[in-house]
Every structure is written in structure tokens, then in C-alpha cells.
Write a protein that holds these residues in place. Structure first.
Motif, PDB file in Angstrom:
ATOM      1  N   GLN A 422      10.041 -42.920 -32.036  1.00  0.00           N
ATOM      2  CA  GLN A 422       9.055 -43.838 -32.053  1.00  0.00           C
ATOM      3  C   GLN A 422       8.657 -44.663 -30.766  1.00  0.00           C
ATOM      4  O   GLN A 422       7.749 -44.906 -30.352  1.00  0.00           O
ATOM      5  CB  GLN A 422       9.034 -44.686 -33.322  1.00  0.00           C
ATOM      6  N   VAL A 423       9.977 -45.105 -30.334  1.00  0.00           N
ATOM      7  CA  VAL A 423       9.916 -45.902 -28.921  1.00  0.00           C
ATOM      8  C   VAL A 423       9.259 -45.218 -27.701  1.00  0.00           C
ATOM      9  O   VAL A 423       8.705 -45.809 -26.953  1.00  0.00           O
ATOM     10  CB  VAL A 423      11.107 -46.770 -28.705  1.00  0.00           C
ATOM     11  N   SER A 424       9.496 -43.891 -27.996  1.00  0.00           N
ATOM     12  CA  SER A 424       9.094 -42.884 -26.815  1.00  0.00           C
ATOM     13  C   SER A 424       7.830 -42.419 -27.092  1.00  0.00           C
ATOM     14  O   SER A 424       7.368 -41.486 -26.691  1.00  0.00           O
ATOM     15  CB  SER A 424      10.160 -41.624 -26.784  1.00  0.00           C
ATOM     16  N   ASN A 425       7.147 -42.943 -27.881  1.00  0.00           N
ATOM     17  CA  ASN A 425       5.482 -42.810 -28.071  1.00  0.00           C
ATOM     18  C   ASN A 425       5.555 -41.334 -28.806  1.00  0.00           C
ATOM     19  O   ASN A 425       4.425 -40.696 -28.435  1.00  0.00           O
ATOM     20  CB  ASN A 425       4.818 -42.776 -26.855  1.00  0.00           C
ATOM     21  N   GLN A 426       6.586 -40.831 -29.479  1.00  0.00           N
ATOM     22  CA  GLN A 426       6.518 -39.765 -30.337  1.00  0.00           C
ATOM     23  C   GLN A 426       6.295 -38.464 -29.405  1.00  0.00           C
ATOM     24  O   GLN A 426       5.660 -37.494 -29.522  1.00  0.00           O
ATOM     25  CB  GLN A 426       5.208 -39.811 -31.280  1.00  0.00           C
ATOM     26  N   LYS A 456       0.764 -48.088 -31.589  1.00  0.00           N
ATOM     27  CA  LYS A 456       0.331 -47.350 -30.230  1.00  0.00           C
ATOM     28  C   LYS A 456       0.505 -48.316 -29.072  1.00  0.00           C
ATOM     29  O   LYS A 456       0.555 -49.477 -29.227  1.00  0.00           O
ATOM     30  CB  LYS A 456      -1.192 -46.939 -30.366  1.00  0.00           C
ATOM     31  N   PRO A 457       0.952 -47.698 -27.869  1.00  0.00           N
ATOM     32  CA  PRO A 457       1.287 -48.681 -26.837  1.00  0.00           C
ATOM     33  C   PRO A 457       0.002 -49.312 -26.635  1.00  0.00           C
ATOM     34  O   PRO A 457      -1.167 -48.806 -26.143  1.00  0.00           O
ATOM     35  CB  PRO A 457       1.716 -47.626 -25.889  1.00  0.00           C
ATOM     36  N   TYR A 458       0.272 -50.400 -25.878  1.00  0.00           N
ATOM     37  CA  TYR A 458      -0.979 -51.268 -25.565  1.00  0.00           C
ATOM     38  C   TYR A 458      -0.842 -51.658 -24.029  1.00  0.00           C
ATOM     39  O   TYR A 458       0.258 -51.836 -23.447  1.00  0.00           O
ATOM     40  CB  TYR A 458      -1.027 -52.584 -26.250  1.00  0.00           C
ATOM     41  N   SER A 478       2.381 -34.550 -20.101  1.00  0.00           N
ATOM     42  CA  SER A 478       2.191 -36.056 -19.129  1.00  0.00           C
ATOM     43  C   SER A 478       3.262 -36.596 -19.106  1.00  0.00           C
ATOM     44  O   SER A 478       3.472 -37.631 -18.529  1.00  0.00           O
ATOM     45  CB  SER A 478       1.370 -36.770 -20.276  1.00  0.00           C
ATOM     46  N   PHE A 479       4.494 -36.054 -19.393  1.00  0.00           N
ATOM     47  CA  PHE A 479       5.828 -36.927 -19.121  1.00  0.00           C
ATOM     48  C   PHE A 479       6.737 -35.741 -18.293  1.00  0.00           C
ATOM     49  O   PHE A 479       6.699 -34.644 -18.712  1.00  0.00           O
ATOM     50  CB  PHE A 479       6.702 -37.381 -20.629  1.00  0.00           C
ATOM     51  N   SER A 480       7.770 -36.368 -17.757  1.00  0.00           N
ATOM     52  CA  SER A 480       8.717 -35.493 -17.225  1.00  0.00           C
ATOM     53  C   SER A 480       9.554 -35.161 -18.202  1.00  0.00           C
ATOM     54  O   SER A 480      10.347 -36.366 -18.495  1.00  0.00           O
ATOM     55  CB  SER A 480       9.278 -36.009 -15.990  1.00  0.00           C
ATOM     56  N   HIS A 483      13.141 -36.373 -18.253  1.00  0.00           N
ATOM     57  CA  HIS A 483      13.341 -37.442 -18.408  1.00  0.00           C
ATOM     58  C   HIS A 483      14.098 -38.032 -19.628  1.00  0.00           C
ATOM     59  O   HIS A 483      14.689 -39.013 -19.975  1.00  0.00           O
ATOM     60  CB  HIS A 483      12.089 -38.521 -18.188  1.00  0.00           C
ATOM     61  N   PHE A 484      13.553 -37.058 -20.567  1.00  0.00           N
ATOM     62  CA  PHE A 484      14.118 -37.609 -22.113  1.00  0.00           C
ATOM     63  C   PHE A 484      15.135 -36.213 -22.446  1.00  0.00           C
ATOM     64  O   PHE A 484      15.576 -36.467 -23.868  1.00  0.00           O
ATOM     65  CB  PHE A 484      12.840 -37.074 -23.033  1.00  0.00           C
ATOM     66  N   THR A 485      15.588 -35.544 -21.627  1.00  0.00           N
ATOM     67  CA  THR A 485      16.885 -34.807 -22.100  1.00  0.00           C
ATOM     68  C   THR A 485      17.991 -35.636 -22.439  1.00  0.00           C
ATOM     69  O   THR A 485      18.233 -36.539 -21.592  1.00  0.00           O
ATOM     70  CB  THR A 485      16.997 -33.908 -20.855  1.00  0.00           C
TER      71      THR A 485
END
Ligand SMILES: *[C@@H]1O[C@H](CO)[C@@H](O)[C@H](O)[C@H]1NC(C)=O
Ligand SMILES: *[C@@H]1O[C@H](CO)[C@@H](O)[C@H](O)[C@H]1NC(C)=O
Ligand SMILES: *[C@@H]1O[C@H](CO)[C@@H](O)[C@H](O)[C@H]1NC(C)=O
Ligand SMILES: *[C@@H]1O[C@H](CO)[C@@H](O)[C@H](O)[C@H]1NC(C)=O
Ligand SMILES: *[C@@H]1O[C@H](CO)[C@@H](O)[C@H](O)[C@H]1NC(C)=O
Length: 506
Positions: A422-426, A456-458, A478-480, A483-485
Motif C-alpha cells: 500500500q505504501v508503494s502505491n500498490q 491515493k498519493p497526493y 512507470s517504476f524501475s 527498485h522494489f526487488t
């Protein structure tokens, strides 16, 4: 509408309000902190303040998006100089610039700034003497800059102190024996002299919750609330709650240094709802439902009957707050992270409203991330993933007595994975954990342990960016995704821990 007719309207409404309510300057305040991974749009929060009849707001900084949202409202605003800025404020021209950029500019833009908090609990015991010599010069320079800008009559600078700057001596543990902590008493006295000269209030933060939670079992529980039977007798005064006793200790300490009549404002007071065995909705509700009616009735304390200006702490939960003081730090909100009420209470005042939540809140999609069910997992990999997630998201509900403390291990892993997701914008890549995790669209909440969906992020630079209709998660492209690995950062954490261990042992 032309500026002129808007002016006339404002004057008219102003006159009407004055006629209806006389010169009532009372009203309840609240602290609006913004240390959250996902913020509500400031406009939404300002509407919430209005809907709840909150008349004053205290900020910890001077965030342009927040201040702009407060323009053209009747809400009184306390802006804040952060502790890390105190040193700079001892230089006159830097204080002048701060006031110009963070006060004058917004006053001209119809933000009703009425005070400046110089530092936040700068003499807190834990800070040792870090801010001991910079606080007074910073205060003086800020007030001087306000005076020079011809705002000094309307806007007062003060310093919010933690209640730990005063105490009763062990040999006479009574409010009437209150005095300032010996290591800061000279500085507090100079500050109080300066405040008195400027007609500015003394600000203290008082936490009955901490008295109870940090009291090591020796603190009588009922004394933290306002409906208890515990009584402490001090001369001919009977104290039935720690708030009154604490406030009056401050009154006595000020009296000791010749300021017995000084106005004392409560900069923070409240009760958290998770992350500690004494923090839950029912105790918070017990606290507020005892405290708020007394405030609304201007009951005051034995040594100070009447109105007390109070800023509740806080408005919203802040999931990115430091948990150094304790896991409860992220759960002080009367409203949750999305601006929804956690319990029933009335913020009192003339209107006697019950809590009104934030409106039109935009949540992310209805999906969650959990540990793949019905599979046997490598327990080390599972624990590593959980640690990774908890370090970056929020697992404070696992604390002893917290809302998720009773979960079994695999559910804890699910909770942690979801929090990170959730913190990672799903983002898709944030629900992987080396193949352990999967997305689901049924709420996996377990009893009182809620698996949240983030809002939703503001984006403050694009205030309307949240108005696009659908809540599709950002596409992985849209994300690398690296980065989330999970794997490489975990190795890094391992290394960091190892280095820390070396540092501690050698
Ligand atoms: C504060 O000032 C006093 C007096 O000048 C000095 O003795 C002391 O070392 C200073 N403390 C810090 C932390 O700078
Ligand atoms: C404090 O206030 C009371 C009541 O307003 C007044 O009688 C008294 O003189 C004041 N004392 C000081 C030291 O200002
Ligand atoms: C809240 O906390 C208190 C103290 O730990 C406990 O006695 C009470 O059962 C808790 N209430 C709920 C609803 O969890
Ligand atoms: C405030 O409202 C609540 C709920 O509507 C009610 O129970 C209570 O009596 C009211 N209090 C006052 C002082 O009017
Ligand atoms: C979530 O989205 C916001 C806005 O696009 C962005 O600023 C933020 O960095 C994102 N958070 C994460 C952890 O990707």
C-alpha cells in the motif's frame, strides 16, 4: 467577485459573527502533522477542520501547500520553526528572512497566522543540551522580525515545551511544589521573562497517556482519566486527575519565577489508539470524552479555573513518524490516516457536534497483498521479507497489546507485505517478496487487525492530480522494478546489521 466586494462581504460576515458570539476568542485547536506516507489533500483537511468546528490549528513547520489551503478561512494558525532551524534563527537576518517567507507572505495572502512556535520541545530531556543556548536568541529574533514587520501585536512567538521542563521535588510530590528542572531552569526563566514582556503565552505539552504507559505499572490507571476515584490532596485542593495536577505544577513553577499569572497554552494533549497496551480506541474515547466536556465547560484546573487554550494531538495518524519514543507514535490521530473518525466523541464547543470525517477521500484500488496461502514457505525468507516490509512501511500494530499483536506468524507476514504494498502505491513489483506474495481482492483483515488500503498519493505540485477517475495501480513500467526487488536491499540490510554489531561490540 471583485476584491472590493469580497472585502465588503468579509467585513459584513465578520461583523455578524462578532454580534452573534461577542468577543469569544475561545475554541478548540488541533495539531496537524504531516509525517505520512500518503497525505490527504490539504483542502480536504481544511474542510474537515471546518466541519468539526475546530478554530485553531498548530503546524510543525510552514508547508506552503498547507498554508495556502488555510487562506481565506477563519482558522487561526500557529506556524512552526523546526528544531533544526533554531541555530540559523540566532542570526538576525536569517530570522527576518524566515518571517518574511513563512509568515508575512501568507498573512498578505489572508492566512490568519496568530503565533509562531519557535522549536518543538527543544529542552526535552532526551535532547540533552543541543538547543539550550539557541532557543532564546531564536525566539527573540523571530519576535523582533515580527515586530519589524508590524505584526508583533497580532502574532506572538513562543516555545512549546514538553511537560518534562517542570516537576515536583521527590520530597514534596505535589502540584503546589512545582519548579523548573534544574538543568534548564535559568533558560526557561529568561524565556518566560521575554514572553511576559511580549504578552505571549507559555506553551506546554501534557501527556497523561505517557504518565500511564511509561509509569512502569506504578501509575494508578484511573488517574490518567477524568472519571476516576483516585485523589491526591494538596493543601485544601483535591486532584482527581493527572492533567489538572500536571497543569498546576506548571502554574506553581511559573509562580516560583514571578510569572504566576502567565497564560499557559496546552500545545499538545491526546491519546493514541494502537502500538501499546494502553493505546486503543476505547481508552482514547474514555480520555477524550472526559477531557473535552470539561474544556467546553471552561472548567479549568484548581489553580486556573476558566478557559484554557488547547491543541489536541493530533488530527490524523502519521504512518511515517519516528517510532523512537514508542510504536504508539503513529497512532495519535483522532482521525485515521484517511481522515475517518476512530471513535465517538464530540469536539464540544457550542455546536456539540460529533466527529465528521474527511469527505470524498480517494482510496487506492480494492486490493491487498498477502503471503501466498496453502503453501509451505522457507521461514527465513518469510521473516526476511517481513523485516524488509516493516522497515519501510508500518508494522507498529504488532507491538505488545497492539491491534495485530495476536496474529500468527504467517498472518503477520501478510500484514507486513500488505503494508509495504500500500505504501508503494500498490505497484506490482512491491507484492513479490521473492515469489512469496500474491495480490488478493478480498479484505484479509483479521478481527480488530485491519489490513488497510492506502489513499491515493497526493502531489502538492499538482493539486488536481487526484481527480482522475479510476484507481488503476501505476503500471510496472512507470517504476524501475529493480527498485522494489527484495533480494539486494536485504543483503544490504544484513551487511548493515553486521557492521552495527561490530560497532557495538568493539
Ligand atoms: C551554552 O552556553 C554556556 C555559557 O556560555 C556554555 O558554558 C555552554 O557550554 C553552552 N552549551 C552548549 C551546548 O553550547
Ligand atoms: C494576577 O492576576 C490577579 C487577578 O487578575 C491580580 O489580582 C494580581 O495582581 C495579578 N498578579 C500579578 C503579579 O500580576
Ligand atoms: C484497551 O486497553 C485496556 C488496557 O490494556 C484493556 O483493558 C482493554 O480491554 C482494551 N480495550 C479494547 C477494546 O481492546
Ligand atoms: C452532545 O451531543 C451528544 C450526542 O448527540 C449528547 O448525548 C450530549 O448530551 C450533548 N451534550 C451537550 C452538552 O449538549
Ligand atoms: C507513490 O506515488 C507518489 C505520486 O506519484 C510518488 O510521489 C511516491 O514516490 C510513490 N511512492 C512509492 C513508494 O513509490
Amino acid at each position: 467577485m471583485s476584491r472590493h466586494s469580497k472585502m465588503v462581504n468579509l467585513l459584513f460576515v465578520g461583523a455578524l459573527v462578532l454580534t452573534l458570539f461577542g468577543s469569544d476568542v475561545g475554541g478548540l485547536g488541533v495539531n496537524w502533522g504531516t509525517k505520512s506516507s500518503h497525505q490527504l489533500p490539504p483542502e480536504t483537511v481544511v474542510q474537515m477542520l471546518k466541519d468539526n468546528g475546530l478554530k485553531k490549528v498548530k503546524l510543525f513547520d510552514a508547508d506552503p501547500a498547507v498554508l495556502n489551503a488555510l487562506a481565506d478561512t477563519d482558522i487561526e494558525v500557529m506556524v512552526g520553526v523546526a528544531n533544526v532551524e533554531l541555530d540559523a534563527m540566532t542570526v538576525k537576518h536569517k530570522a527576518e528572512k524566515w518571517v518574511k517567507d513563512n509568515v508575512v507572505k501568507y498573512v498578505e495572502n489572508e492566512v490568519k497566522i496568530t503565533s509562531v512556535a519557535v522549536g518543538n520541545e527543544p529542552f526535552l530531556k532526551d535532547y540533552k543540551d543541543t538547543y539550550i543556548n539557541s532557543t532564546l536568541p531564536a525566539l527573540q529574533n523571530i519576535q523582533k522580525a515580527l515586530d519589524d514587520a508590524k505584526l508583533g501585536d497580532k502574532i506572538k512567538a513562543s516555545v512549546p515545551f514538553n511537560g518534562d521542563v517542570y516537576m515536583s521535588p521527590p520530597w514534596r510530590p505535589l502540584p503546589s511544589a512545582g519548579l523548573f528542572r534544574p538543568d534548564v531552569s535559568d533558560q526557561v526563566e529568561d524565556i518566560a521573562d521575554f514572553l511576559a514582556k511580549n504578552n505571549a503565552p507559555f506553551i506546554v505539552n501534557i501527556y497523561p497517556f505517557l504518565s500511564l504507559a511509561m509509569g512502569g505499572g506504578g501509575f494508578p490507571m484511573d488517574y490518567a482519566f477524568f472519571d476516576g476515584a483516585d485523589v491526591i490532596t494538596d493543601g485544601n485542593v483535591e486532584y482527581t486527575n493527572v492533567f489538572d495536577a500536571n497543569y498546576d505544577t506548571c502554574v506553581s513553577a511559573l509562580k516560583q519565577i514571578g510569572h504566576g499569572n502567565m497564560t499557559i497554552v496546552i500545545g499538545e494533549i491526546g491519546w493514541p489508539t494502537d502500538g501499546n497496551k494502553w493505546a486503543n480506541n476505547s481508552l482514547a474515547s474514555r480520555f477524550y470524552n472526559g477531557f473535552l466536556p470539561r474544556l467546553a465547560a471552561n472548567k479549568g484546573t484548581p489553580l486556573h479555573p476558566g478557559y484554557i487554550e488547547v491543541y489536541l494531538f493530533g488530527l490524523l495518524d502519521e504512518d511515517a513518524k519516528s517510532i523512537l519514543p514508542g510504536d504508539f507514535e503513529r497512532h495519535w490521530g483522532i482521525f485515521d490516516y484517511a481522515g475517518q473518525p476512530k471513535f465517538d466523541t464530540s469536539l464540544g464547543g457550542k455546536d456539540n457536534k460529533t466527529l465528521v470525517g474527511a469527505k470524498n477521500v480517494k482510496y487506492q484500488s480494492k486490493k491487498w497483498c498477502i503471503l501466498k496461502p496453502h503453501e509451505a514457505h522457507d521461514i527465513h525468507k518469510q521473516n526476511d521479507g517481513m523485516k524488509y516490509a516493516c522497515d519501510r512501511a508500518d508494522c507498529t500494530a504488532f507491538a505488545d497489546g497492539g491491534s495485530c499483536s495476536g496474529l500468527i506468524d504467517c498472518d503477520k507476514a501478510s500484514y507486513a507485505f500488505n503494508s509495504f504494498f500500500q505504501v508503494s502505491n500498490q505497484s506490482k513489483a512491491s507484492c513479490d517478496f521473492g515469489g512469496l506474495a500474491t495480490q488478493v481482492d478480498e479484505d484479509p483483515s483479521k478481527g480488530q487487525c485491519k489490513f488497510n488500503i492506502q489513499i491515493k498519493p497526493y502531489d502538492p505540485s499538482k493539486p488536481d492530480s487526484d481527480s482522475d477517475s479510476d484507481s488503476e495501480a501505476p503500471s510496472p513500467s512507470s517504476f524501475s522494478s529493480s527498485h522494489f526487488t527484495v533480494a539486494p536491499p536485504l543483503a544490504l540490510i544484513g551487511l548493515a546489521l553486521w557492521v552495527m554489531t561490530l560497532l557495538i561490540f568493539f
